[in-house]
Write an enzyme that holds these catalytic residues in place. Sequence first.
Site, short mmCIF file in Angstrom:
data_model
loop_
_atom_site.label_atom_id
_atom_site.label_comp_id
_atom_site.label_asym_id
_atom_site.label_seq_id
_atom_site.Cartn_x
_atom_site.Cartn_y
_atom_site.Cartn_z
N SER A 67 20.70 4.15 -2.19
CA SER A 67 20.42 5.55 -2.51
C SER A 67 20.61 6.43 -1.27
CB SER A 67 19.02 5.68 -3.10
OG SER A 67 18.82 6.95 -3.68
N ASP B 157 23.64 5.85 -13.92
CA ASP B 157 23.16 6.62 -12.78
C ASP B 157 23.84 7.99 -12.78
OD1 ASP B 157 22.42 7.64 -10.31
OD2 ASP B 157 23.25 5.99 -9.13
N HIS C 244 19.47 4.41 -11.79
CA HIS C 244 19.40 4.55 -10.34
C HIS C 244 18.19 3.80 -9.78
CE1 HIS C 244 20.51 6.50 -6.57
NE2 HIS C 244 19.21 6.56 -6.32
#
Length: 341
Positions: free
Chosen positions: A177, A283, A313
């Site tokens: 991320s 995502d 995600h």
Amino acid sequence: MAGQTPPPPITDPFQYLQIVLNPDGTLTRNLNMFTRVPPNPNPNADVDHHPQPHPTPVISKDFPINPSNNTWARIFLPRQALLDSSSSSSLPLIVFFHGGGFILLNADMDVFHNYCSNLAHTIPAVVVSVDSRLAPEHRLPAAYDDCVEALHWIKTSQDEWLRKYADLSRCFLMGSSAGGNIAYHVGLRAAGLVRELEPLKIKGLVLHQPFFGGVQRSGSELRLINDPVLPPIVSDVMWDLSLPKGVDRDHEYCNPTMDGGSKELEKLKSLGWKVLINGCDGDPLVDRQMELMKLMEGKGVQVVRNFRDGGYHGEEDMDPSKAHAMHMVLKEFIISSNSID
């Protein structure tokens, strides 16, 4: 499940993130969002330092990097390396940068401790998980600066685990991320510091669901506008709090494809570094990740793509079985990168 009512859309990102923006520009965070886990340097004890009949497969310890900035790192070492100490072969080194949108979380939280421990065990590898400064108290590029400093710390460290068990000439920068964003930008910087970082030698970058954005919504952001995990309304707040003041989401830190991308990508090509990009179509950031992948491929960078259907995600951070599958892909990537001179 069929017939299950979807959760209502997130309308208050501050409440969702459990943060309060204070008048002085700092954040009040919920420090109990995840459990903080101490390191476990004892190969014959559990995380609470109690002797146990089945010792932990991975041991860990913390080191300060820059006390004035309160930055530090947690090193993970497979216990088997201690048992194979007579072996002349060292383990690859993975420098890991955690997620949290640049504004949340720390390297000692259970979600990252467990992830890095499993990573070190599966590959196997020595993993150095870096804890950098958070925004908005320290806006970008503070996190990039801290993580480059961590690379310099690693190359000069006299720690026995790094010196005895880690192969500094087989180093990979990895992040999940926001950590994937950090791995990318730190990688671009490191490409211009090859001589300064010796004997640390980077072989490749691992961008796991990297956090990027832009002013104009992408197709996947529009398709997943009410995503229950990371809808654009939440990403926007993270960027507002982490980007330098006065810039928008088309700044290079957020949108690496603007104006044809960084000129430093040419160095990645010439160095022969490989880049592994992991993502999934569940995502909202997937289109951003695909755009960066195509940009790098167009510039001749060796890119290994690993995109799958479904998911969400941060799924690998929360689901050990998904993490294991991803780590097996990473293991093959590391093996294939050994041919890089």
